[in-house]
Scaffold this motif. Structure first.
Motif, PDB file in Angstrom:
ATOM      1  N   TRP A   2      48.597  41.486  50.532  1.00  0.00           N
ATOM      2  CA  TRP A   2      47.434  41.939  51.065  1.00  0.00           C
ATOM      3  C   TRP A   2      47.785  42.846  52.150  1.00  0.00           C
ATOM      4  O   TRP A   2      48.420  42.465  53.258  1.00  0.00           O
ATOM      5  CB  TRP A   2      46.663  40.638  51.776  1.00  0.00           C
ATOM      6  N   TYR A   9      42.430  48.170  47.067  1.00  0.00           N
ATOM      7  CA  TYR A   9      42.389  47.302  45.935  1.00  0.00           C
ATOM      8  C   TYR A   9      41.021  47.264  45.243  1.00  0.00           C
ATOM      9  O   TYR A   9      40.844  46.856  44.149  1.00  0.00           O
ATOM     10  CB  TYR A   9      42.304  45.863  46.464  1.00  0.00           C
ATOM     11  N   CYS A  20      37.944  45.033  41.593  1.00  0.00           N
ATOM     12  CA  CYS A  20      38.860  44.977  42.404  1.00  0.00           C
ATOM     13  C   CYS A  20      40.323  44.751  41.688  1.00  0.00           C
ATOM     14  O   CYS A  20      40.019  43.653  40.717  1.00  0.00           O
ATOM     15  CB  CYS A  20      38.569  44.081  43.655  1.00  0.00           C
ATOM     16  N   LYS A  22      42.504  41.999  42.823  1.00  0.00           N
ATOM     17  CA  LYS A  22      42.686  40.896  43.992  1.00  0.00           C
ATOM     18  C   LYS A  22      44.269  40.703  43.961  1.00  0.00           C
ATOM     19  O   LYS A  22      45.206  40.412  42.804  1.00  0.00           O
ATOM     20  CB  LYS A  22      42.210  39.580  43.655  1.00  0.00           C
ATOM     21  N   VAL A  28      39.426  34.437  47.042  1.00  0.00           N
ATOM     22  CA  VAL A  28      38.353  34.869  46.555  1.00  0.00           C
ATOM     23  C   VAL A  28      37.109  34.619  47.509  1.00  0.00           C
ATOM     24  O   VAL A  28      36.287  35.314  48.083  1.00  0.00           O
ATOM     25  CB  VAL A  28      37.722  34.650  44.999  1.00  0.00           C
ATOM     26  N   ASP A  37      39.513  36.626  52.881  1.00  0.00           N
ATOM     27  CA  ASP A  37      39.136  36.293  51.732  1.00  0.00           C
ATOM     28  C   ASP A  37      38.546  37.841  51.102  1.00  0.00           C
ATOM     29  O   ASP A  37      38.157  38.575  51.823  1.00  0.00           O
ATOM     30  CB  ASP A  37      38.538  35.196  51.408  1.00  0.00           C
ATOM     31  N   MET A  38      38.498  37.733  49.766  1.00  0.00           N
ATOM     32  CA  MET A  38      37.986  39.114  49.192  1.00  0.00           C
ATOM     33  C   MET A  38      36.348  39.096  49.390  1.00  0.00           C
ATOM     34  O   MET A  38      35.955  40.241  49.787  1.00  0.00           O
ATOM     35  CB  MET A  38      38.063  38.940  47.590  1.00  0.00           C
ATOM     36  N   ARG A  62      36.177  33.818  39.176  1.00  0.00           N
ATOM     37  CA  ARG A  62      37.067  33.679  40.496  1.00  0.00           C
ATOM     38  C   ARG A  62      38.540  33.772  39.757  1.00  0.00           C
ATOM     39  O   ARG A  62      38.876  33.492  38.576  1.00  0.00           O
ATOM     40  CB  ARG A  62      37.010  32.303  41.079  1.00  0.00           C
ATOM     41  N   GLN A  65      43.751  31.153  44.329  1.00  0.00           N
ATOM     42  CA  GLN A  65      44.448  31.981  45.166  1.00  0.00           C
ATOM     43  C   GLN A  65      45.919  32.749  45.178  1.00  0.00           C
ATOM     44  O   GLN A  65      46.108  33.818  45.588  1.00  0.00           O
ATOM     45  CB  GLN A  65      44.510  31.221  46.635  1.00  0.00           C
ATOM     46  N   GLU A  68      47.142  36.822  40.995  1.00  0.00           N
ATOM     47  CA  GLU A  68      46.640  38.443  41.304  1.00  0.00           C
ATOM     48  C   GLU A  68      45.954  38.601  39.914  1.00  0.00           C
ATOM     49  O   GLU A  68      46.030  38.066  38.843  1.00  0.00           O
ATOM     50  CB  GLU A  68      47.858  39.341  41.468  1.00  0.00           C
TER      51      GLU A  68
END
Length: 224
Positions: A2, A9, A20, A22, A28, A37-38, A62, A65, A68
Protein backbone atom coordinates in the motif's frame (compact mmCIF):
# COMPACT_ATOMS: atom_id res chain seq x y z
CA UNK A 1 2.33 -2.89 -0.89
CA UNK A 2 0.00 0.00 0.00
CA UNK A 3 1.54 3.31 -1.13
CA UNK A 4 -0.84 5.42 0.93
CA UNK A 5 -2.28 7.12 -2.18
CA UNK A 6 -5.58 5.66 -3.36
CA UNK A 7 -5.13 7.38 -6.73
CA UNK A 8 -2.39 4.82 -7.51
CA UNK A 9 -4.98 2.03 -7.41
CA UNK A 10 -7.97 3.48 -9.26
CA UNK A 11 -8.46 1.75 -12.64
CA UNK A 12 -11.66 3.52 -13.69
CA UNK A 13 -13.97 6.14 -12.23
CA UNK A 14 -17.16 7.96 -13.23
CA UNK A 15 -20.30 9.27 -11.55
CA UNK A 16 -21.68 5.75 -10.88
CA UNK A 17 -18.78 3.42 -10.19
CA UNK A 18 -15.14 3.27 -9.08
CA UNK A 19 -12.98 0.27 -10.04
CA UNK A 20 -9.78 -0.32 -8.06
CA UNK A 21 -6.85 -2.71 -7.83
CA UNK A 22 -6.74 -3.48 -4.10
CA UNK A 23 -3.23 -4.18 -2.85
CA UNK A 24 -2.54 -7.25 -0.72
CA UNK A 25 -2.58 -6.49 3.00
CA UNK A 26 -5.10 -3.64 2.87
CA UNK A 27 -8.58 -4.37 4.21
CA UNK A 28 -11.67 -3.39 2.21
CA UNK A 29 -13.30 -2.20 5.42
CA UNK A 30 -11.65 -2.08 8.83
CA UNK A 31 -13.42 -2.01 12.18
CA UNK A 32 -10.33 -0.71 13.99
CA UNK A 33 -10.32 3.08 14.28
CA UNK A 34 -7.28 4.65 12.67
CA UNK A 35 -6.42 1.61 10.53
CA UNK A 36 -6.15 2.13 6.77
CA UNK A 37 -8.71 0.50 4.48
CA UNK A 38 -10.09 0.90 0.96
CA UNK A 39 -13.39 2.36 2.10
CA UNK A 40 -11.82 5.16 4.16
CA UNK A 41 -9.22 5.97 1.52
CA UNK A 42 -11.84 6.23 -1.23
CA UNK A 43 -14.21 8.32 0.88
CA UNK A 44 -11.41 10.74 1.74
CA UNK A 45 -10.44 10.93 -1.94
CA UNK A 46 -14.04 11.65 -3.00
CA UNK A 47 -14.53 14.23 -0.24
CA UNK A 48 -11.42 16.16 -1.37
CA UNK A 49 -12.84 16.29 -4.89
CA UNK A 50 -16.12 17.77 -3.62
CA UNK A 51 -15.46 19.40 -0.22
CA UNK A 52 -18.52 19.83 1.97
CA UNK A 53 -20.43 17.00 0.28
CA UNK A 54 -20.61 13.66 2.08
CA UNK A 55 -19.63 11.08 -0.59
CA UNK A 56 -21.64 7.92 -1.20
CA UNK A 57 -19.60 4.72 -1.48
CA UNK A 58 -21.29 1.33 -1.68
CA UNK A 59 -19.30 -1.85 -0.99
CA UNK A 60 -20.91 -4.52 -3.16
CA UNK A 61 -18.27 -7.27 -2.88
CA UNK A 62 -15.05 -7.86 -0.96
CA UNK A 63 -11.63 -9.49 -1.01
CA UNK A 64 -9.86 -10.97 2.00
CA UNK A 65 -7.24 -8.61 3.45
CA UNK A 66 -4.21 -10.65 2.20
CA UNK A 67 -5.71 -10.98 -1.32
CA UNK A 68 -4.95 -8.45 -4.05
CA UNK A 69 -7.16 -7.76 -7.03
CA UNK A 70 -10.02 -5.91 -8.68
CA UNK A 71 -13.00 -4.47 -6.83
CA UNK A 72 -15.86 -2.34 -8.08
CA UNK A 73 -17.46 0.16 -5.70
CA UNK A 74 -20.78 1.92 -6.24
CA UNK A 75 -20.78 5.72 -6.30
CA UNK A 76 -24.61 5.95 -6.13
CA UNK A 77 -27.38 3.94 -4.42
CA UNK A 78 -28.73 3.00 -7.86
CA UNK A 79 -25.38 1.55 -8.92
CA UNK A 80 -25.10 -0.34 -5.62
CA UNK A 81 -28.50 -1.92 -6.16
CA UNK A 82 -27.76 -2.89 -9.77
CA UNK A 83 -24.32 -4.34 -9.02
CA UNK A 84 -25.62 -6.26 -5.99
CA UNK A 85 -28.37 -7.71 -8.19
CA UNK A 86 -25.76 -8.93 -10.68
CA UNK A 87 -23.76 -10.59 -7.92
CA UNK A 88 -26.77 -12.38 -6.45
CA UNK A 89 -27.86 -13.40 -9.98
CA UNK A 90 -24.44 -14.76 -10.94
CA UNK A 91 -23.90 -12.16 -13.68
CA UNK A 92 -20.63 -10.76 -12.34
CA UNK A 93 -17.71 -12.89 -13.56
CA UNK A 94 -14.71 -13.16 -11.22
CA UNK A 95 -11.49 -14.81 -12.36
CA UNK A 96 -8.57 -15.42 -10.00
CA UNK A 97 -4.97 -16.54 -10.34
CA UNK A 98 -3.62 -18.75 -7.56
CA UNK A 99 -0.27 -20.39 -6.81
CA UNK A 100 0.22 -23.78 -5.15
CA UNK A 101 3.22 -26.04 -4.61
CA UNK A 102 1.09 -29.18 -4.70
CA UNK A 103 0.58 -30.78 -8.12
CA UNK A 104 -3.16 -31.06 -8.88
CA UNK A 105 -4.40 -34.57 -9.65
CA UNK A 106 -6.16 -33.19 -12.74
CA UNK A 107 -5.13 -30.32 -15.00
CA UNK A 108 -8.62 -28.88 -14.72
CA UNK A 109 -11.78 -29.61 -12.80
CA UNK A 110 -14.72 -28.42 -10.73
CA UNK A 111 -14.80 -28.31 -6.94
CA UNK A 112 -18.17 -28.48 -5.19
CA UNK A 113 -18.32 -28.48 -1.41
CA UNK A 114 -20.40 -27.26 1.51
CA UNK A 115 -18.68 -24.64 3.65
CA UNK A 116 -19.44 -23.44 7.15
CA UNK A 117 -17.93 -20.33 8.72
CA UNK A 118 -16.75 -20.24 12.32
CA UNK A 119 -17.24 -16.67 13.52
CA UNK A 120 -14.95 -17.16 16.54
CA UNK A 121 -11.90 -18.11 14.48
CA UNK A 122 -12.89 -16.27 11.28
CA UNK A 123 -12.22 -19.46 9.34
CA UNK A 124 -14.36 -21.70 7.17
CA UNK A 125 -14.29 -25.47 6.71
CA UNK A 126 -15.69 -28.08 4.36
CA UNK A 127 -18.56 -29.92 6.07
CA UNK A 128 -21.15 -32.53 5.13
CA UNK A 129 -24.17 -31.53 3.08
CA UNK A 130 -27.07 -30.76 5.39
CA UNK A 131 -24.88 -29.37 8.18
CA UNK A 132 -26.76 -26.47 9.82
CA UNK A 133 -25.38 -23.17 8.57
CA UNK A 134 -23.47 -24.72 5.66
CA UNK A 135 -23.58 -23.13 2.20
CA UNK A 136 -22.82 -24.72 -1.16
CA UNK A 137 -19.58 -23.54 -2.81
CA UNK A 138 -18.57 -24.13 -6.42
CA UNK A 139 -15.55 -23.16 -8.49
CA UNK A 140 -13.75 -24.37 -11.61
CA UNK A 141 -9.97 -24.42 -12.01
CA UNK A 142 -7.35 -24.93 -14.71
CA UNK A 143 -3.58 -25.29 -14.39
CA UNK A 144 -2.06 -22.82 -16.84
CA UNK A 145 1.67 -22.83 -15.93
CA UNK A 146 4.26 -24.85 -14.01
CA UNK A 147 7.51 -23.25 -12.87
CA UNK A 148 10.10 -24.63 -10.41
CA UNK A 149 7.67 -26.85 -8.50
CA UNK A 150 4.98 -24.19 -8.39
CA UNK A 151 1.72 -24.28 -10.27
CA UNK A 152 -0.20 -21.27 -11.55
CA UNK A 153 -3.93 -21.97 -11.51
CA UNK A 154 -6.78 -20.01 -13.09
CA UNK A 155 -9.94 -20.13 -11.00
CA UNK A 156 -13.48 -19.07 -11.85
CA UNK A 157 -15.82 -18.53 -8.92
CA UNK A 158 -19.45 -19.58 -9.30
CA UNK A 159 -20.31 -18.69 -5.69
CA UNK A 160 -18.84 -16.21 -3.24
CA UNK A 161 -18.35 -17.85 0.15
CA UNK A 162 -16.10 -16.82 3.03
CA UNK A 163 -12.47 -17.79 2.20
CA UNK A 164 -13.94 -20.03 -0.51
CA UNK A 165 -10.95 -20.47 -2.83
CA UNK A 166 -8.50 -20.92 0.04
CA UNK A 167 -10.69 -23.52 1.81
CA UNK A 168 -11.70 -25.53 -1.27
CA UNK A 169 -8.19 -25.64 -2.73
CA UNK A 170 -6.73 -26.74 0.61
CA UNK A 171 -9.42 -29.41 1.02
CA UNK A 172 -8.59 -30.72 -2.47
CA UNK A 173 -4.92 -31.07 -1.50
CA UNK A 174 -3.77 -27.85 -3.17
CA UNK A 175 -3.28 -25.25 -0.39
CA UNK A 176 -2.18 -21.87 -1.71
CA UNK A 177 1.35 -20.65 -1.16
CA UNK A 178 1.57 -18.27 1.75
CA UNK A 179 -1.78 -19.34 3.20
CA UNK A 180 -0.92 -19.78 6.85
CA UNK A 181 -4.58 -20.25 7.85
CA UNK A 182 -5.24 -23.21 5.58
CA UNK A 183 -2.02 -25.21 5.44
CA UNK A 184 -0.08 -23.39 2.74
CA UNK A 185 3.62 -22.61 2.72
CA UNK A 186 4.96 -19.69 4.73
CA UNK A 187 7.73 -18.61 2.35
CA UNK A 188 5.74 -15.86 0.58
CA UNK A 189 2.65 -13.72 0.95
CA UNK A 190 -0.63 -15.34 -0.08
CA UNK A 191 -0.56 -16.42 -3.73
CA UNK A 192 -4.03 -15.27 -4.74
CA UNK A 193 -5.16 -12.42 -7.00
CA UNK A 194 -8.59 -11.43 -8.33
CA UNK A 195 -7.14 -10.68 -11.76
CA UNK A 196 -10.27 -10.24 -13.90
CA UNK A 197 -13.72 -8.77 -13.30
CA UNK A 198 -16.58 -8.52 -15.78
CA UNK A 199 -19.96 -6.93 -15.10
CA UNK A 200 -22.72 -4.91 -16.76
CA UNK A 201 -22.63 -1.16 -16.30
CA UNK A 202 -25.52 0.01 -14.08
CA UNK A 203 -28.27 1.39 -16.29
CA UNK A 204 -26.86 0.96 -19.81
CA UNK A 205 -26.01 -2.75 -19.26
CA UNK A 206 -22.84 -2.27 -21.32
CA UNK A 207 -20.28 -4.99 -20.60
CA UNK A 208 -17.33 -3.72 -18.56
CA UNK A 209 -14.17 -5.81 -18.34
CA UNK A 210 -11.05 -5.17 -16.25
CA UNK A 211 -7.81 -7.15 -15.88
CA UNK A 212 -4.72 -6.67 -13.73
CA UNK A 213 -1.35 -8.37 -13.47
CA UNK A 214 -0.61 -9.81 -10.01
CA UNK A 215 2.14 -7.97 -8.14
CA UNK A 216 2.69 -10.46 -5.32
CA UNK A 217 5.98 -12.26 -4.74
CA UNK A 218 4.37 -15.67 -5.33
CA UNK A 219 3.68 -14.79 -8.98
CA UNK A 220 7.12 -13.48 -9.97
CA UNK A 221 8.46 -16.77 -11.35
CA UNK A 222 5.64 -17.02 -13.89
CA UNK A 223 5.35 -15.33 -17.27
CA UNK A 224 2.21 -13.21 -16.97
Amino acid sequence: MWSGKIEDYILYEDKNIIVCHKPAGLAVQNARIGSADMESALKNYLYKKEPGKMPYLGIVHRLDQPVEGILVFAHTPFAAKELSRQISGGQMEKIYLAVTKEKPEKEEGILEDYLKKDGRTNMSAVVAEGTPGAKKARLSYQVIQEETERFLIKIKLDTGRHHQIRVQMAHAGMPLTGDRKYGGTTDTALGLCACSLTFLYPGSRKKMHFKVKPKGEAFKSFSL
